[in-house]
Design a protein around this motif. Structure first.
Motif, PDB file in Angstrom:
ATOM      1  N   ARG A 166      63.692  45.744 100.515  1.00  0.00           N
ATOM      2  CA  ARG A 166      63.454  46.198  99.149  1.00  0.00           C
ATOM      3  C   ARG A 166      64.788  46.266  98.407  1.00  0.00           C
ATOM      4  O   ARG A 166      65.756  46.832  98.904  1.00  0.00           O
ATOM      5  N   VAL A 167      64.813  45.666  97.236  1.00  0.00           N
ATOM      6  CA  VAL A 167      66.056  45.570  96.463  1.00  0.00           C
ATOM      7  C   VAL A 167      65.808  46.117  95.058  1.00  0.00           C
ATOM      8  O   VAL A 167      64.695  46.153  94.566  1.00  0.00           O
ATOM      9  N   ALA A 185      56.814  44.898  95.914  1.00  0.00           N
ATOM     10  CA  ALA A 185      56.014  45.717  96.818  1.00  0.00           C
ATOM     11  C   ALA A 185      55.466  46.885  96.024  1.00  0.00           C
ATOM     12  O   ALA A 185      56.220  47.629  95.384  1.00  0.00           O
ATOM     13  N   ILE A 186      54.140  47.036  96.034  1.00  0.00           N
ATOM     14  CA  ILE A 186      53.467  48.172  95.416  1.00  0.00           C
ATOM     15  C   ILE A 186      53.135  49.129  96.555  1.00  0.00           C
ATOM     16  O   ILE A 186      52.316  48.813  97.428  1.00  0.00           O
ATOM     17  N   SER A 187      53.797  50.282  96.578  1.00  0.00           N
ATOM     18  CA  SER A 187      53.761  51.173  97.741  1.00  0.00           C
ATOM     19  C   SER A 187      53.050  52.467  97.410  1.00  0.00           C
ATOM     20  O   SER A 187      53.548  53.293  96.642  1.00  0.00           O
ATOM     21  N   LYS A 188      51.867  52.643  98.003  1.00  0.00           N
ATOM     22  CA  LYS A 188      51.071  53.849  97.795  1.00  0.00           C
ATOM     23  C   LYS A 188      51.248  54.771  98.990  1.00  0.00           C
ATOM     24  O   LYS A 188      50.914  54.390 100.121  1.00  0.00           O
ATOM     25  N   TRP A 201      44.724  58.567 111.797  1.00  0.00           N
ATOM     26  CA  TRP A 201      44.163  57.397 111.127  1.00  0.00           C
ATOM     27  C   TRP A 201      45.276  56.549 110.521  1.00  0.00           C
ATOM     28  O   TRP A 201      45.588  55.466 111.000  1.00  0.00           O
ATOM     29  N   ILE A 202      45.913  57.027 109.456  1.00  0.00           N
ATOM     30  CA  ILE A 202      46.974  56.292 108.768  1.00  0.00           C
ATOM     31  C   ILE A 202      48.106  57.257 108.440  1.00  0.00           C
ATOM     32  O   ILE A 202      47.866  58.401 108.058  1.00  0.00           O
ATOM     33  N   THR A 203      49.321  56.776 108.561  1.00  0.00           N
ATOM     34  CA  THR A 203      50.489  57.510 108.073  1.00  0.00           C
ATOM     35  C   THR A 203      51.352  56.555 107.259  1.00  0.00           C
ATOM     36  O   THR A 203      51.098  55.360 107.195  1.00  0.00           O
ATOM     37  N   GLY A 204      52.373  57.096 106.645  1.00  0.00           N
ATOM     38  CA  GLY A 204      53.342  56.246 105.942  1.00  0.00           C
ATOM     39  C   GLY A 204      52.888  55.850 104.558  1.00  0.00           C
ATOM     40  O   GLY A 204      52.657  56.701 103.691  1.00  0.00           O
ATOM     41  N   GLU A 205      52.694  54.546 104.344  1.00  0.00           N
ATOM     42  CA  GLU A 205      52.320  54.049 103.032  1.00  0.00           C
ATOM     43  C   GLU A 205      51.456  52.805 103.180  1.00  0.00           C
ATOM     44  O   GLU A 205      51.427  52.158 104.226  1.00  0.00           O
ATOM     45  N   LEU A 206      50.735  52.491 102.124  1.00  0.00           N
ATOM     46  CA  LEU A 206      49.957  51.263 102.026  1.00  0.00           C
ATOM     47  C   LEU A 206      50.682  50.344 101.051  1.00  0.00           C
ATOM     48  O   LEU A 206      50.850  50.693  99.883  1.00  0.00           O
ATOM     49  N   VAL A 207      51.097  49.182 101.524  1.00  0.00           N
ATOM     50  CA  VAL A 207      51.936  48.289 100.725  1.00  0.00           C
ATOM     51  C   VAL A 207      51.175  47.017 100.375  1.00  0.00           C
ATOM     52  O   VAL A 207      50.629  46.341 101.259  1.00  0.00           O
ATOM     53  N   THR A 208      51.153  46.698  99.101  1.00  0.00           N
ATOM     54  CA  THR A 208      50.601  45.451  98.601  1.00  0.00           C
ATOM     55  C   THR A 208      51.737  44.638  97.999  1.00  0.00           C
ATOM     56  O   THR A 208      52.471  45.142  97.144  1.00  0.00           O
ATOM     57  N   GLU A 209      51.890  43.401  98.448  1.00  0.00           N
ATOM     58  CA  GLU A 209      52.938  42.529  97.924  1.00  0.00           C
ATOM     59  C   GLU A 209      52.322  41.531  96.940  1.00  0.00           C
ATOM     60  O   GLU A 209      51.306  40.904  97.234  1.00  0.00           O
ATOM     61  N   ARG A 210      52.967  41.420  95.804  1.00  0.00           N
ATOM     62  CA  ARG A 210      52.477  40.538  94.746  1.00  0.00           C
ATOM     63  C   ARG A 210      53.652  39.854  94.063  1.00  0.00           C
ATOM     64  O   ARG A 210      54.816  40.195  94.290  1.00  0.00           O
ATOM     65  N   ILE A 211      53.345  38.871  93.207  1.00  0.00           N
ATOM     66  CA  ILE A 211      54.335  38.168  92.401  1.00  0.00           C
ATOM     67  C   ILE A 211      54.091  38.500  90.937  1.00  0.00           C
ATOM     68  O   ILE A 211      52.939  38.501  90.470  1.00  0.00           O
ATOM     69  N   GLY A 248      53.871  59.727  93.789  1.00  0.00           N
ATOM     70  CA  GLY A 248      53.405  58.596  93.016  1.00  0.00           C
ATOM     71  C   GLY A 248      53.550  57.276  93.742  1.00  0.00           C
ATOM     72  O   GLY A 248      54.268  57.148  94.732  1.00  0.00           O
ATOM     73  N   THR A 249      52.833  56.270  93.227  1.00  0.00           N
ATOM     74  CA  THR A 249      52.936  54.906  93.731  1.00  0.00           C
ATOM     75  C   THR A 249      54.129  54.225  93.092  1.00  0.00           C
ATOM     76  O   THR A 249      54.325  54.296  91.873  1.00  0.00           O
ATOM     77  N   THR A 250      54.945  53.554  93.906  1.00  0.00           N
ATOM     78  CA  THR A 250      56.157  52.925  93.400  1.00  0.00           C
ATOM     79  C   THR A 250      56.043  51.403  93.433  1.00  0.00           C
ATOM     80  O   THR A 250      55.267  50.833  94.203  1.00  0.00           O
ATOM     81  N   VAL A 251      56.855  50.785  92.578  1.00  0.00           N
ATOM     82  CA  VAL A 251      56.959  49.325  92.522  1.00  0.00           C
ATOM     83  C   VAL A 251      58.431  48.973  92.664  1.00  0.00           C
ATOM     84  O   VAL A 251      59.291  49.557  91.999  1.00  0.00           O
ATOM     85  N   GLN A 252      58.719  47.998  93.539  1.00  0.00           N
ATOM     86  CA  GLN A 252      60.106  47.633  93.803  1.00  0.00           C
ATOM     87  C   GLN A 252      60.174  46.158  94.180  1.00  0.00           C
ATOM     88  O   GLN A 252      59.282  45.637  94.861  1.00  0.00           O
ATOM     89  N   LYS A 253      61.223  45.484  93.746  1.00  0.00           N
ATOM     90  CA  LYS A 253      61.403  44.087  94.117  1.00  0.00           C
ATOM     91  C   LYS A 253      61.711  43.972  95.604  1.00  0.00           C
ATOM     92  O   LYS A 253      62.287  44.879  96.206  1.00  0.00           O
ATOM     93  N   ILE A 254      61.310  42.846  96.179  1.00  0.00           N
ATOM     94  CA  ILE A 254      61.550  42.614  97.594  1.00  0.00           C
ATOM     95  C   ILE A 254      62.209  41.255  97.801  1.00  0.00           C
ATOM     96  O   ILE A 254      62.123  40.352  96.970  1.00  0.00           O
ATOM     97  N   LYS A 255      62.862  41.131  98.950  1.00  0.00           N
ATOM     98  CA  LYS A 255      63.492  39.886  99.365  1.00  0.00           C
ATOM     99  C   LYS A 255      63.095  39.624 100.808  1.00  0.00           C
ATOM    100  O   LYS A 255      63.211  40.497 101.663  1.00  0.00           O
TER     101      LYS A 255
END
Length: 515
Positions: free
Chosen positions: A163-164, A197-200, A224-234, A261-268
């Protein structure tokens, strides 16, 4: 002489193909009903019904090679391999590694052709470089798996995603499933073409809302789930802090459950490979009657691949046959045959979807005690299973920990089931396995269609027994059912994926994928 298992398999595939064609032709003439959720109007335009919060059935047409509707290329052969006596693993691997050094031309280095013959292989064959196609000569090219249990083909390697730039919060109180855009606090650092990366965050409040906070098995708490749910998009475009994306979302984002909150961050990305194909050959493993925890021969493992394909493959007697982790990948005309069933309650997955924008087209499986298709944890689509036929006592079943955006379109499971369900404490707390899933004009022996809190699952225009159950190991309460719409009566369009694709890219896109 031809392999008798392969010949039996080819006969099965032809029969399945004929029955699929006939069934589709009949359905085309009888499908006059309309779904309440998607209506076909005029010359084929689709009108979508939205939930009270704005959610809709997503546009699944982005699944497949190059994002859907793109013809898989016939890459010219560079070299031909002939079988040698004994183990052929090193022989084949040497040629693959040599071709990997050829400069790329329009994204490809060339195809490697396996001449007719049987190739005994006791170890994994690896395709780890860009632009290589391994092509057989049809049924005459056979990889015979020998030696200790192993994976026949490994495609790609693990991808590192970094994540950049700065992370910004989504400011919309609710972003619906199916949306193409959302608003952020500051869109100034984003531009068209950026991968994001859209990180919920997985919060305690959301886990409680989903009823997944009290999973206990054998006296032990199950997570069940921990951490975050990540969706990658362009990013498609940015305007006034509104980020528009090229592929719609397959989950919803409710600010009431995502504090802070849900965050948005550029990825490489590093390590991802592209333009890999495996086609026109057979893989034959020895008959295996094992539990899934015992060592076993598997056919193909794909990871870290973007824009690739597997097509025209005949596979015999592998366990956990094909697992795909990557994006924009087509699996076309994959035929899997079992002459023995696995042992035990835990079942293998012949097709495992662990990535996004995956298209499984015209795949056929015959076997018992299997998941014909399963999804991994936190997988988000759009992913599509199109016009597949699965014969035997098995299931299409999203498997664990909140996959989203799966379409089962025109598929037949006459001896088994299609399940969109809460798996509860099964496994190690698989819980709600899927949300925002659709079965469209399918035929199955049974459906277990359950509705997760705050989400929807749909069975539309499909036929088969409706089941209602509690969570596994419980007798009550019965869980709420998902949506059944026009049950036992096919709807228009006959194929949701193909109609969505046609509307987005035109009729040529259908021709490009064989329709």
């Amino acid at each position: 002489m031809s392999n008798p298992i392969y010949l039996m398999y080819k006969i099965f595939a032809v029969i399945v193909s004929m029955s699929t064609w006939l069934g589709s032709a009949i359905a085309q003439h009888t499908a006059t009903a309309q779904s309440k959720w998607i209506k076909q109007v005029g010359t084929g335009t689709l009108e979508y019904t939205h939930t009270d919060k704005g959610d809709r059935i997503t546009d699944f047409s982005y699944a497949g090679y190059k994002g859907g509707g793109v013809r898989i290329p016939d890459v010219p052969s560079r070299v031909t391999i002939y079988p040698v006596a004994g183990d052929n693993t090193a022989h084949i691997q040497h040629v693959i590694d040599s071709v990997s050094q050829i400069p790329l031309h329009e994204g490809f280095r060339g195809a490697i052709l396996l001449a007719p013959g049987s190739y005994s292989c006791s170890q994994t064959i690896r395709l780890a470089g860009n632009g290589i196609v391994l092509r057989g000569s049809g049924e005459a090219s056979k990889i015979i798996m020998t030696g200790a249990p192993h994976v026949c083909f490994s495609v790609g390697e693990d991808v590192k995603t970094e994540r950049v730039g700065k992370a910004v919060f989504i400011t919309d109180p609710y972003v619906p499933s199916g949306a193409h855009q959302f608003t952020v606090a500051d869109g100034g650092d984003f531009s068209a073409g950026d991968e994001i990366a859209i990180s919920k965050p997985v919060t305690d409040s959301w886990v409680r809302f989903m009823g997944m906070n009290a999973l206990v098995r054998d006296g032990k708490k199950q997570t069940w789930i921990t951490g975050e749910l990540v969706t990658e998009r362009i990013v498609k475009a940015v305007k006034n802090n509104v980020i528009m994306i090229t592929v719609p979302l397959t989950d919803s984002y409710d600010a009431g459950f995502t504090a802070p909150g849900t965050t948005v961050q550029k990825i490489k990305r590093t390590g991802e490979i592209q333009n890999i194909g495996l086609e026109n050959l057979s893989i034959v493993a020895p008959e295996q009657s094992v539990t899934i925890s015992q060592p076993h021969h598997s056919a193909i493992r794909v990871k870290g691949l973007a824009d690739g394909w597997l097509r025209n493959l005949s596979i015999s007697n592998t366990v956990n046959s094909i697992a795909v982790a990557g994006r924009r990948i087509t699996l076309d005309n994959i035929n899997i045959q079992h002459t023995a069933s696995t042992i035990g309650a835990a079942k293998p997955a012949d097709l495992s979807a662990n990535g996004g924008q995956l298209l499984f087209n015209k795949c056929n499986i015959r076997g018992d005690n299997v998941f014909f298709l399963a999804t991994g944890a936190k997988v988000n689509g759009p992913n599509v299973l199109l016009n597949c036929t699965f014969i035997g006592n098995g299931w299409i079943q999203p498997h664990q920990r909140w996959a989203t955006g799966l379409l089962i379109d025109g598929c037949k499971v006459p001896d088994g089931g299609i399940d969109f369900m809460n798996r509860g404490e099964m496994g190690s707390g698989h819980g709600w396995s899927v949300g925002w899933a659709v079965a469209w004009n399918c035929v199955a022996r049974s459906y277990l269609n359950q509705q997760p809190p705050g989400s929807f699952n749909w069975v539309i225009g499909s036929s088969g027994e409706q089941q209602q159950k509690a969570m596994p190991f419980d007798k009550e309460p019965l869980l709420p059912e998902g949506v059944y719409d026009s049950h036992n009566k096919p709807v228009l369009p006959l194929s949701l994926y193909l109609q969505q694709l046609k509307l987005r890219l035109g009729a040529r896109a259908l021709e490009n994928i064989g329709y």
